[in-house]
Design an enzyme around this catalytic site. Structure first.
Site, PDB file in Angstrom:
ATOM      1  CB  THR A   1      -0.962   0.011   1.204  1.00  0.00           C
ATOM      2  OG1 THR A   1      -0.226  -0.252   2.396  1.00  0.00           O
ATOM      3  CG2 THR A   1      -2.043  -1.050   1.041  1.00  0.00           C
TER       4      THR A   1
ATOM      5  CE1 TYR B   1     -16.960   1.117  -0.090  1.00  0.00           C
ATOM      6  CE2 TYR B   1     -17.712  -0.974  -0.964  1.00  0.00           C
ATOM      7  CZ  TYR B   1     -17.937   0.357  -0.711  1.00  0.00           C
ATOM      8  OH  TYR B   1     -19.120   0.928  -1.065  1.00  0.00           O
TER       9      TYR B   1
ATOM     10  NE  ARG C   1      -2.664   2.766   4.503  1.00  0.00           N
ATOM     11  CZ  ARG C   1      -2.595   3.825   3.708  1.00  0.00           C
ATOM     12  NH1 ARG C   1      -3.511   4.009   2.778  1.00  0.00           N
ATOM     13  NH2 ARG C   1      -1.617   4.699   3.829  1.00  0.00           N
TER      14      ARG C   1
ATOM     15  CB  ILE D   1       6.823  -4.686   6.866  1.00  0.00           C
ATOM     16  CG1 ILE D   1       7.211  -6.166   6.735  1.00  0.00           C
ATOM     17  CG2 ILE D   1       6.678  -4.058   5.482  1.00  0.00           C
ATOM     18  CD1 ILE D   1       6.183  -7.032   6.027  1.00  0.00           C
TER      19      ILE D   1
ATOM     20  CE1 TYR E   1      -0.451  -3.766   6.690  1.00  0.00           C
ATOM     21  CE2 TYR E   1      -0.492  -3.672   4.291  1.00  0.00           C
ATOM     22  CZ  TYR E   1      -0.349  -3.040   5.512  1.00  0.00           C
ATOM     23  OH  TYR E   1      -0.104  -1.694   5.558  1.00  0.00           O
TER      24      TYR E   1
ATOM     25  CE  LYS F   1       3.118  -3.497   7.112  1.00  0.00           C
ATOM     26  NZ  LYS F   1       3.145  -2.793   5.799  1.00  0.00           N
TER      27      LYS F   1
END
Length: 291
Positions: free
Chosen positions: A46, A109, A140, A206, A135, A164
């Site tokens: 991202t 979403y 987000r 990360i 992840y 992550k």
């Protein structure tokens, strides 16, 4: 999974003034990180603005990074989305021979249930033999993947090797660290919490900031893995203000300002993101001048 221990960096995608991919700057960024202590590279995550990168550009970015890396560091490829069938299709059809693992963002979403998360990642795990890093980034995606779901996946699929975790939630990190299988890696996705997570038993980070300060940040994580907390926290405190600054407006606008100050790439980002404000530019320049 030794290749995912230490400091990985989520590479930005540099752009020229016309917003096309800047191949030379991307090559420079890869070499800068390899030469200064980064342990592995994450491609098309991202932070690389993957949401606004075309399929053709993704192929270009992969080719440039693979060539520049020249098998010097492990590579992790971002392959994720909220269309499970498309993610599975990409994993089954893409040549992944140059990559050591997959980083797959939680579906955004759609706001799936915990069972939805599980079934999504089950389909991904069954589509490839490559090691998979989950992840979780609820800021987000609009939905948190609970530790119970992450741990269920870790126990059920041998190629799901790490998460992550980027919920900026210390308690969630501690739950994962306490209950995880012995060989499952908890990787921080929060630069501000990375050292604390590492000292608590995590496997590193990360990072976003790490690509601008690869020597300092990788040294900090290495010291954390060695349990040398006093030495590690000296570096943490030195970088704490700049970590806050680069996330003040949006990512990757902040880190691109920093990289532009080091003459690595421009500060251009693609809409709907906009470049950092003059105020943030000033703050970052001021930090560098006093670093």
């Amino acid at each position: 999974m030794q290749q995912f221990i230490g400091m990985g960096v989520a590479l930005v995608t540099p752009f020229k003034d016309d917003f096309t991919v800047d191949v030379d700057a991307l090559t420079k960024l890869v070499n800068f990180n390899i030469e200064n202590g980064t342990n592995y590279l994450v491609v098309n995550g991202t932070t690389g603005e993957s949401a606004t990168i075309s399929k053709e550009e993704k192929e270009l970015i992969i080719d440039v990074i693979v060539k520049a890396n020249n098998k010097r560091l492990p590579l992790v490829l971002g392959v994720g989305g909220n269309n499970t069938l498309e993610v599975v299709k990409e994993l089954k059809t893409r040549d992944l021979s140059q990559f050591d693992g997959i980083l797959s963002v939680a579906p955004y979403y759609s706001k799936p249930t915990q069972e939805g998360f599980y079934q999504h990642y089950k389909a991904i795990a069954e589509a490839t033999e490559k090691p998979i890093i989950l992840y979780n980034v609820p800021g987000r995606t609009a939905r948190n993947m609970e530790p119970s779901t992450t741990l269920r996946l870790a126990k059920d699929f041998k190629n799901i090797v790490a998460v992550k975790e980027a919920g900026n939630n210390q308690q969630q990190y501690y739950t994962l660290l306490k209950d995880k299988p012995a060989d499952f890696l908890i990787i921080s996705g929060d630069d501000d919490l990375a050292l604390g997570v590492t000292l608590a038993g995590g496997s590193g980070v990360i990072s976003v900031i790490g690509q601008a300060f690869p020597k300092e940040f990788s040294d900090m994580i290495r010291l954390g893995l060695e349990g040398k907390n006093k030495e590690a926290y000296k570096i943490h405190y030195k970088l704490m203000d700049i970590i806050n600054l680069i996330f003040e407006e949006n990512n990757p606008a902040g880190i691109k300002v920093l990289l532009s100050q080091f003459n690595i790439c421009s500060n251009k980002v693609r809409l709907p993101l906009v470049s950092a404000s003059e105020n943030l530019h000033h703050k970052i320049k001021n930090f560098i001048s006093n670093f």
